[in-house]
Every structure is written in structure tokens, then in C-alpha cells.
Design a protein around this motif. Structure first.
Motif, PDB file in Angstrom:
ATOM      1  N   ALA A   1     -75.865  31.948  -4.845  1.00 41.00           N
ATOM      2  CA  ALA A   1     -76.267  33.358  -4.451  1.00 41.00           C
ATOM      3  C   ALA A   1     -75.654  33.459  -2.817  1.00 41.00           C
ATOM      4  N   VAL A   2     -75.052  34.545  -2.825  1.00 42.48           N
ATOM      5  CA  VAL A   2     -74.541  35.025  -1.256  1.00 42.48           C
ATOM      6  C   VAL A   2     -74.781  36.255  -1.131  1.00 42.48           C
ATOM      7  N   PRO A   3     -74.935  36.695   0.396  1.00 35.34           N
ATOM      8  CA  PRO A   3     -74.948  37.994   0.506  1.00 35.34           C
ATOM      9  C   PRO A   3     -74.160  39.113  -0.018  1.00 35.34           C
ATOM     10  N   THR A   4     -74.561  40.144  -0.332  1.00 35.16           N
ATOM     11  CA  THR A   4     -73.713  41.515  -0.725  1.00 35.16           C
ATOM     12  C   THR A   4     -72.542  41.694   0.277  1.00 35.16           C
ATOM     13  N   GLY A   5     -71.459  41.693  -0.151  1.00 33.19           N
ATOM     14  CA  GLY A   5     -70.276  41.875   0.829  1.00 33.19           C
ATOM     15  C   GLY A   5     -69.572  40.811   1.232  1.00 33.19           C
ATOM     16  N   LEU A   6     -70.159  39.398   1.102  1.00 31.44           N
ATOM     17  CA  LEU A   6     -69.537  38.307   1.395  1.00 31.44           C
ATOM     18  C   LEU A   6     -68.295  38.046   1.152  1.00 31.44           C
ATOM     19  N   ASP A   7     -67.966  38.387  -0.080  1.00 32.10           N
ATOM     20  CA  ASP A   7     -66.704  38.313  -0.726  1.00 32.10           C
ATOM     21  C   ASP A   7     -65.612  39.169  -0.103  1.00 32.10           C
ATOM     22  N   ASP A   8     -66.170  40.363   0.289  1.00 30.76           N
ATOM     23  CA  ASP A   8     -65.204  41.351   0.824  1.00 30.76           C
ATOM     24  C   ASP A   8     -64.667  40.936   2.189  1.00 30.76           C
ATOM     25  N   LEU A   9     -65.283  40.144   2.733  1.00 36.02           N
ATOM     26  CA  LEU A   9     -64.714  39.395   4.005  1.00 36.02           C
ATOM     27  C   LEU A   9     -63.399  38.774   3.843  1.00 36.02           C
ATOM     28  N   LEU A  10     -63.262  38.274   2.627  1.00 37.67           N
ATOM     29  CA  LEU A  10     -61.988  37.440   2.356  1.00 37.67           C
ATOM     30  C   LEU A  10     -61.147  38.346   1.830  1.00 37.67           C
ATOM     31  N   ARG A  11     -61.449  39.098   1.137  1.00 41.92           N
ATOM     32  CA  ARG A  11     -60.404  40.288   0.366  1.00 41.92           C
ATOM     33  C   ARG A  11     -59.814  41.056   1.546  1.00 41.92           C
ATOM     34  N   GLN A  12     -60.801  41.811   2.355  1.00 41.79           N
ATOM     35  CA  GLN A  12     -60.354  42.695   3.167  1.00 41.79           C
ATOM     36  C   GLN A  12     -59.810  42.372   4.663  1.00 41.79           C
ATOM     37  N   ILE A  13     -60.151  41.306   5.109  1.00 39.75           N
ATOM     38  CA  ILE A  13     -59.911  40.728   6.271  1.00 39.75           C
ATOM     39  C   ILE A  13     -59.047  39.393   6.371  1.00 39.75           C
ATOM     40  N   SER A  14     -59.551  38.359   5.825  1.00 41.12           N
ATOM     41  CA  SER A  14     -59.036  36.939   5.748  1.00 41.12           C
ATOM     42  C   SER A  14     -57.773  36.868   4.997  1.00 41.12           C
ATOM     43  N   LEU A  15     -57.749  37.403   3.691  1.00 44.86           N
ATOM     44  CA  LEU A  15     -56.321  37.262   2.813  1.00 44.86           C
ATOM     45  C   LEU A  15     -55.376  37.996   3.585  1.00 44.86           C
ATOM     46  N   PRO A  16     -55.684  39.327   3.821  1.00 41.95           N
ATOM     47  CA  PRO A  16     -54.557  40.026   4.195  1.00 41.95           C
ATOM     48  C   PRO A  16     -54.036  39.837   5.768  1.00 41.95           C
ATOM     49  N   PHE A  17     -54.814  39.241   6.666  1.00 41.28           N
ATOM     50  CA  PHE A  17     -54.391  39.032   8.053  1.00 41.28           C
ATOM     51  C   PHE A  17     -54.662  37.700   8.490  1.00 41.28           C
ATOM     52  N   PHE A  18     -54.748  36.810   7.736  1.00 36.86           N
ATOM     53  CA  PHE A  18     -54.906  35.316   8.224  1.00 36.86           C
ATOM     54  C   PHE A  18     -53.982  34.317   7.341  1.00 36.86           C
ATOM     55  N   SER A  19     -54.541  34.281   6.016  1.00 39.04           N
ATOM     56  CA  SER A  19     -53.962  33.485   4.908  1.00 39.04           C
ATOM     57  C   SER A  19     -54.232  33.684   3.629  1.00 39.04           C
ATOM     58  N   LEU A  20     -53.524  33.371   2.913  1.00 37.67           N
ATOM     59  CA  LEU A  20     -53.716  33.586   1.348  1.00 37.67           C
ATOM     60  C   LEU A  20     -54.524  32.708   0.630  1.00 37.67           C
ATOM     61  N   ASP A  21     -55.120  31.685   1.417  1.00 33.51           N
ATOM     62  CA  ASP A  21     -56.178  31.073   1.104  1.00 33.51           C
ATOM     63  C   ASP A  21     -57.492  30.955   2.240  1.00 33.51           C
ATOM     64  N   GLY A  22     -58.486  30.639   1.682  1.00 34.75           N
ATOM     65  CA  GLY A  22     -59.665  30.754   2.796  1.00 34.75           C
ATOM     66  C   GLY A  22     -60.863  30.601   1.863  1.00 34.75           C
ATOM     67  N   GLN A  23     -62.197  30.450   2.624  1.00 35.77           N
ATOM     68  CA  GLN A  23     -63.370  30.271   2.021  1.00 35.77           C
ATOM     69  C   GLN A  23     -64.418  30.504   3.144  1.00 35.77           C
ATOM     70  N   LEU A  24     -65.704  30.927   2.614  1.00 41.15           N
ATOM     71  CA  LEU A  24     -66.718  31.137   3.142  1.00 41.15           C
ATOM     72  C   LEU A  24     -68.005  30.260   2.775  1.00 41.15           C
ATOM     73  N   VAL A  25     -68.803  29.745   3.636  1.00 41.89           N
ATOM     74  CA  VAL A  25     -69.896  29.051   3.171  1.00 41.89           C
ATOM     75  C   VAL A  25     -71.049  29.859   3.861  1.00 41.89           C
ATOM     76  N   PHE A  26     -72.081  29.900   2.980  1.00 42.22           N
ATOM     77  CA  PHE A  26     -73.363  30.559   3.534  1.00 42.22           C
ATOM     78  C   PHE A  26     -74.535  29.876   2.966  1.00 42.22           C
ATOM     79  N   ILE A  27     -75.319  29.595   4.201  1.00 43.53           N
ATOM     80  CA  ILE A  27     -76.589  28.549   3.880  1.00 43.53           C
ATOM     81  C   ILE A  27     -77.954  29.763   4.293  1.00 43.53           C
ATOM     82  N   ASP A  28     -78.736  30.145   3.437  1.00 41.87           N
ATOM     83  CA  ASP A  28     -79.778  30.861   3.667  1.00 41.87           C
ATOM     84  C   ASP A  28     -80.887  29.980   4.602  1.00 41.87           C
ATOM     85  N   SER A  29     -81.889  30.682   4.986  1.00 46.81           N
ATOM     86  CA  SER A  29     -83.112  30.190   5.818  1.00 46.81           C
ATOM     87  C   SER A  29     -83.751  29.141   5.071  1.00 46.81           C
ATOM     88  N   LYS A  30     -83.648  28.857   3.831  1.00 45.15           N
ATOM     89  CA  LYS A  30     -84.300  27.843   2.987  1.00 45.15           C
ATOM     90  C   LYS A  30     -83.349  26.615   2.761  1.00 45.15           C
TER      91      LYS A  30
END
Length: 393
Positions: free
Chosen positions: A61-90
Motif C-alpha cells: 500500500a502506497v499513497p495515491t499519486g506516489l507512482d506519478d512522482l516517478l513518471r512525471q518528474i523523476s524519469l523525465p528529468f533525472f534518470s530512467l531508473d529510480g525508486q520511492l519507499v514509503f513507510i506509514d505511521s504504523k
């Protein structure tokens, strides 16, 4: 005759309009090439980034829109690879990355200035355990300094708190912060007598300039008050449960990604041969698995929630500065009272970001590439803050 004249007129009008459209399109293309030559040259890359966006996958489970950070910002303007890790309050972990099925994400990544989060927390914990005031002058920890020889008396007023929130005046244009300048040997931590001759960029506590040397000094203070060399102290007290987390020794490891230096105009992979990784360790020396770093930060915040509650840097805010640091984080506060702290990282070919919210959530982003333009670092940070502030609303 009239019919022929009418047809001729229509033909001429159509040709005129057609030529006009062609000229306008040609002029527009020239304008785009002249004004945005970098973007025109990157068109093949943007096409590849668009295709890579279809390979972005999220696990758990990840927040809605987390994958879009990769698609819309990270991949086009940084690198063709990348990852996001999210840990919730629990403590539940989710992850988004690029899964091409050809080359999986590398395991080990250089975290760069995200290291400052750990150094800052370590300094706060040492200060608390030894009853050290953050208002203590830094020079009191360096007896090798001759205070009478200090040429800029403002150096005597730099405190631990000033180092933590980047208000020491050690940044700026006067050469005080030479940690990553090719051809220059850093004066911290092995030549602290240089503090006698440096010139500050402003009065400590009022001059907010990002400073790597400030965190080098914090690392040296930790070493001196604990009696253990900085890297060993961090390894013993914080990294034992996270086997991948380690300090960069120099050359790239086989488990690191193929860093993309195409957006770096000053540096390339040769930086590993001249950067002083020992000196830069407290400011930008950590590397490891992004998920393990995210877990470490999650536990650090659970034990130290006050890292988001330092005194408001009012004077900094009044000057309209957008990078007002408080205990290493840039603090953002939403209308709902939620706070989000952000620390970005950069080394040649490597971009990263860590954010924590007052709800207890942690987000870590890594990309093996530099930003196409600096504004995309700010854009990534802004979107992360927006996402965390708006969680659960």
C-alpha cells in the motif's frame, strides 16, 4: 472568366495560408530550438522516459499519486531508473520502482546529503545525553584554535544550533565551504586551525546558507565528545541493524546502479578519485539500500519527534528564504497543522530526498541521475510535501 478568376483567387489564398502556416511552424521550431536547445536534444531521452513510465510498479500500500512522482518528474528529468519507499505511521512499507524485467533496481545507492539527517539526530542525542547546550560555541570543542588569532570574530559566535540549521555563515562565496571543490583540500576535519583565517558570509544565526562544512564540524564535535571517531560512532550506535548501510569509501560497488552523468555539466564518474570521502562523511557519506535507510529514519523520528519542532526561524522566514533549515530539515507546515521536513541529497550522478511528516510517515526517493535543471529538484520536493500534507484528508 469570372469563374477562372475566382478559382485563381482561392488557389492563391490557400497557397498564402499554407505558406504562412509552414513559415509559422518553421519559426516556432527555430524559436524552441534557440530558447530550449537542451530540451530539443533530449527528445529521444524523453521518449524513453515516457516508455519507462509504463514499467513503474508499486508494491504494498502506497499513497495515491506516489507512482506519478516517478513518471512525471523523476524519469523525465533525472534518470530512467529510480525508486520511492514509503513507510506509514504504523511501520508498513510500500515501494514504487521501474521494473523493466531486464535489469532490476540496484541494491546500493549513494544517499549524499540525506546523511545530514543522521548526523543531526546523532548530535541532538549526544547533546541530550551529555547535557550539552546547543547554544555552546563550536570553538570551545577545538582547543587547537588560537582564539586571539581568529580574523573574523563572528567565528567565535558560531554555535552547535547554527551548524544544525545552516545559519552559521560558513556557506557562501568566500571559500569557507570547500568540501566538494576539485583541486582544493577540505580544511575540515583535519586542519581546523583554518578557522582562524576563514571569513563568514554573515552573522551566525541570521545568515542561512546551506553548508556541508557545518556538518563536517558537527561530525568532529561528535567524535570529540564521545571519544569515538565519527564513522565508527555512527556504525556502532545506528547502523548495526541495517547491514547494507555503510560509508562510501570511493570507487563504485558492483551492486550500485549505472549512474547517469548526462545532466552533470561539471562532474563525471571521475569524482570518486578526488572527492575526500572521509571529510564529507558526516555531510554526504552514507550509502545503502533505500528501504533500509527509510526504516532507519522512521525509527529515528519515532524516538526523536522534536526534530520537526525546533524553534521557528522567524528571521529567515521574514526574508522570504525558501530553504530555512531547522535541525537539518526544511520544515513545511500545512493549514491542517501537519508538518513535513525535507532533506534533499546530491552527488554527481545521484539525486535523492528524504521526507518525514509529523504523522510519523517517511518517504525516501532515489534516482541515479542529476536533474536536467535545478528547478526539478524543487519541483520534486514540492510534490512530496504536497502529497504528505494531504494524506488522509
Amino acid at each position: 472568366m469570372k469563374v477562372l478568376a475566382s478559382c485563381w483567387l482561392k488557389t492563391m489564398l490557400l497557397r498564402f495560408l499554407g505558406y504562412g502556416v509552414l513559415i509559422a511552424v518553421f519559426a516556432a521550431l527555430i524559436h524552441v530550438y534557440v530558447v530550449y536547445p537542451l530540451y530539443v536534444k533530449k527528445l529521444p531521452y524523453f521518449a524513453n522516459a515516457f516508455r519507462a513510465g509504463f514499467d513503474v510498479e508499486c508494491r504494498a500500500a502506497v499513497p495515491t499519486g506516489l507512482d506519478d512522482l516517478l513518471r512525471q518528474i523523476s524519469l523525465p528529468f533525472f534518470s530512467l531508473d529510480g525508486q520511492l519507499v514509503f513507510i506509514d505511521s504504523k511501520g508498513h512499507v510500500g515501494r514504487c520502482g521501474v521494473n523493466t524485467g531486464v535489469a532490476p533496481n540496484a541494491e546500493i545507492f549513494r544517499f549524499a546529503s540525506m546523511t545530514k539527517v543522521l548526523t543531526g539526530v546523532a548530535m541532538l542525542e549526544v547533546a541530550e545525553s551529555l547535557s550539552i547546550s546547543l547554544n555552546t560555541p563550536v570553538v570551545s570543542y577545538f582547543p587547537e584554535l588560537s582564539l586571539e588569532k581568529v580574523q573574523d570574530e563572528r567565528v567565535l559566535r558560531i554555535t552547535l544550533r547554527h551548524l544544525l540549521n545552516h545559519s552559521s555563515g560558513l556557506g557562501g562565496p568566500f571559500g569557507s565551504d570547500n568540501m566538494i571543490k576539485q583541486g582544493e583540500s577540505p580544511w575540515c576535519p583535519d586542519n581546523l586551525a583554518a578557522m582562524e583565517t576563514i571569513r563568514l558570509a554573515g552573522e551566525p544565526g541570521t545568515n542561512h546558507l546551506y553548508s556541508n562544512v557545518a556538518y563536517c564540524l558537527l561530525g568532529e564535535v561528535i567524535s570529540r565528545v564521545s571519544g569515538v571517531e565519527y564513522q565508527k560512532y555512527i556504525e556502532q550506535n545506528y547502523l548495526s541493524q541495517y547491514p547494507s548501510l555503510q560509508f562510501i569509501q570511493g570507487e563504485f560497488l558492483p551492486t550500485e546502479p549505472a549512474y547517469d552523468f548526462s545532466n552533470d555539466y561539471r562532474f563525471d564518474e571521475s569524482y570518486v578519485s578526488w572527492l575526500d570521502f572521509h571529510a564529507i562523511a558526516p555531510a554526504a557519506g552514507l550509502m545503502g539500500k533505500p528501504e533500509e535507510f527509510a526504516r532507519l529514519v522512521w525509527h529515528l523520528y519515532r524516538d526523536n519527534p522534536d526534530v520537526l519542532n525546533a524553534a521557528n526561524l522567524q528571521q529567515c522566514r521574514e526574508k522570504g528564504l525558501d530553504r530555512c533549515y531547522s535541525n537539518t530539515f526544511v520544515i513545511h507546515e500545512g493549514d491542517n497543522g501537519i508538518k513535513v521536513g525535507v532533506q534533499q541529497g546530491y552527488l554527481p550522478g545521484a539525486s535523492s530526498l528524504v521526507a518525514i511528516s509529523s504523522r510519523g510517515e517517511v518517504l525516501v526517493w532515489t534516482a541515479p541521475g542529476a536533474p536536467l535543471e535545478a528547478k526539478y529538484r524543487d519541483r520534486m520536493a514540492g510534490e512530496v510535501v504536497k502529497l504528505l500534507l494531504n494524506q488522509h484528508e
